[in-house]
Design a protein around this motif. Structure first.
Motif, PDB file in Angstrom:
ATOM      1  N   TRP A   1       0.808  -1.210   0.000  1.00  0.00           N
ATOM      2  CA  TRP A   1       0.000   0.000   0.000  1.00  0.00           C
ATOM      3  C   TRP A   1       0.849   1.271   0.000  1.00  0.00           C
ATOM      4  CZ3 TRP A   1      -3.933  -1.913  -1.900  1.00  0.00           C
ATOM      5  CH2 TRP A   1      -4.522  -3.094  -1.440  1.00  0.00           C
ATOM      6  N   ALA A   2       1.985   1.252   0.646  1.00  0.00           N
ATOM      7  CA  ALA A   2       2.850   2.436   0.622  1.00  0.00           C
ATOM      8  C   ALA A   2       3.305   2.726  -0.804  1.00  0.00           C
ATOM      9  CB  ALA A   2       4.041   2.245   1.548  1.00  0.00           C
ATOM     10  N   ALA A   3       3.691   1.676  -1.514  1.00  0.00           N
ATOM     11  CA  ALA A   3       4.108   1.844  -2.903  1.00  0.00           C
ATOM     12  C   ALA A   3       2.935   2.289  -3.772  1.00  0.00           C
ATOM     13  CB  ALA A   3       4.698   0.542  -3.436  1.00  0.00           C
ATOM     14  N   ALA A   4       1.743   1.748  -3.488  1.00  0.00           N
ATOM     15  CA  ALA A   4       0.560   2.155  -4.254  1.00  0.00           C
ATOM     16  C   ALA A   4       0.286   3.645  -4.061  1.00  0.00           C
ATOM     17  CB  ALA A   4      -0.644   1.329  -3.828  1.00  0.00           C
ATOM     18  N   GLY A   5       0.424   4.124  -2.827  1.00  0.00           N
ATOM     19  CA  GLY A   5       0.225   5.543  -2.574  1.00  0.00           C
ATOM     20  C   GLY A   5       1.263   6.399  -3.285  1.00  0.00           C
ATOM     21  N   GLN A   6       2.507   5.927  -3.296  1.00  0.00           N
ATOM     22  CA  GLN A   6       3.576   6.649  -4.003  1.00  0.00           C
ATOM     23  C   GLN A   6       3.281   6.717  -5.493  1.00  0.00           C
ATOM     24  OE1 GLN A   6       7.424   4.826  -3.494  1.00  0.00           O
ATOM     25  NE2 GLN A   6       8.489   6.315  -4.789  1.00  0.00           N
ATOM     26  N   ALA A   7       2.829   5.601  -6.056  1.00  0.00           N
ATOM     27  CA  ALA A   7       2.512   5.558  -7.484  1.00  0.00           C
ATOM     28  C   ALA A   7       1.343   6.485  -7.815  1.00  0.00           C
ATOM     29  CB  ALA A   7       2.199   4.133  -7.909  1.00  0.00           C
ATOM     30  N   LEU A   8       0.337   6.501  -6.956  1.00  0.00           N
ATOM     31  CA  LEU A   8      -0.829   7.353  -7.207  1.00  0.00           C
ATOM     32  C   LEU A   8      -0.439   8.828  -7.178  1.00  0.00           C
ATOM     33  CD1 LEU A   8      -3.853   7.530  -7.724  1.00  0.00           C
ATOM     34  CD2 LEU A   8      -4.214   7.448  -5.243  1.00  0.00           C
ATOM     35  N   ARG A   9       0.379   9.211  -6.216  1.00  0.00           N
ATOM     36  CA  ARG A   9       0.826  10.609  -6.145  1.00  0.00           C
ATOM     37  C   ARG A   9       1.647  10.982  -7.379  1.00  0.00           C
ATOM     38  NH1 ARG A   9       1.493   8.911  -0.784  1.00  0.00           N
ATOM     39  NH2 ARG A   9       3.721   8.480  -1.115  1.00  0.00           N
TER      40      ARG A   9
END
Length: 298
Positions: free
Chosen positions: A274-282
């Protein structure tokens, strides 16, 4: 009178490759290209690899031996040898792979026909298993159910953002290109995507339609560490995508990067990183903002 052969540096990078190491190093010895500088680098192996490397260094006194006491990661370990080397061209050689005898002579010959803004020559490779059994080709002929997209040549920045087509073990890099980049980025867990992105911004790449290398697939290889539950390289991939955003100049390049980041976002979600998903979304939102900004300037 023919000009002297340019020196080629082979950085043979080993981490627990003992079962494959002799075949790999024998393939360096079998090259039909004479102007070689060889660096044997052990990256903190625990499986007996250092003893094999020492044996080959003793039998080949011109070779350099660098035994690292701990695993520094591929990027940092490679740089340890690269910045001490002298070759005009450089091979990053993982010692679970195999070089075919004409690999370097073929690639150097092609490089010498190209303008000086070409920073990379790469080729096709044969995929092999643990015991050397043939699994197929990286680039399959047309009509044979091609596994990977057709290789690109020239200015390939947009291509490397969009798709995977370069077989890393086949790369011959121009030293000047690596120096311009400051070597590999030692903060990353792997090297190739970052090299492709940063190098292709200012240097052209050339595909050579020949099989020059045998790439080994086995349970301890880097690609095998990516599972359905986890990708240990995802954070580095997203960091490279952030660098790529700073390098993009056109809407087409930004759209290519957006496609890549959308893929990585889905990749992270499927693995619940999820941390990586948030980074990708930003990052994706930043890319969209850049596209909108460029449209406003048009």
């Amino acid at each position: 009178m023919a000009s002297a052969q340019p020196l080629v540096t082979v950085v043979a990078l080993c981490h627990n490759h003992a079962p494959y190491l002799r075949e790999a190093l024998d393939s360096v010895l079998a090259q039909d290209y004479a102007a070689l500088e060889v660096w044997l680098v052990d990256n903190g192996s625990t499986d007996g690899s250092p003893a094999i490397l020492q044996e080959y260094a003793q039998h080949n006194p011109a070779w350099h031996l660098l035994l690292l006491p701990e695993n520094l990661g591929n990027c940092r370990a490679f740089n340890q040898a690269f910045f001490q080397s002298q070759g005009e061209f450089v091979v990053d050689f993982a010692t679970d792979d195999v070089l075919l005898p004409q690999r370097l002579s073929q690639q150097v010959a092609l490089f010498r026909q190209l303008p000086p803004d070409y920073g990379l020559v790469y080729s096709n490779c044969e995929l092999i298993g643990e015991a050397g059994e043939v699994l197929g080709l990286h680039h399959r002929p047309a009509g044979a159910g091609r596994l990977n997209p057709h290789p690109a040549s020239g200015w390939v920045f947009t291509d490397v953002l969009t798709r995977y087509f370069i077989s890393t073990p086949t790369m011959l890099m121009r030293r000047a290109t690596l120096l311009a980049l400051g070597g590999y980025d030692e903060t990353l867990s792997y090297e190739d995507f970052d090299f492709w992105v940063r190098a292709s911004r200012d240097w052209r790449f050339q595909y050579q339609d020949a099989v020059t290398t045998r790439k080994r697939r086995h349970p301890r290889s880097m690609s095998a560490q990516i599972t359905r539950a986890h990708d240990p390289y995802l954070a580095s991939t997203l960091r490279v995508c952030e660098k790529a955003l700073a390098l993009c100049r056109t809407p087409a390049e930004l759209r290519a990067l957006a496609r890549r980041v959308r893929y990585e976002l889905g990749h992270a979600g499927r693995r619940r990183q999820w941390a990586a998903a948030g980074q990708a979304l930003r990052l994706l939102m930043n890319i969209i903002g850049r596209v909108v900004g460029l449209r406003g300037q048009a």
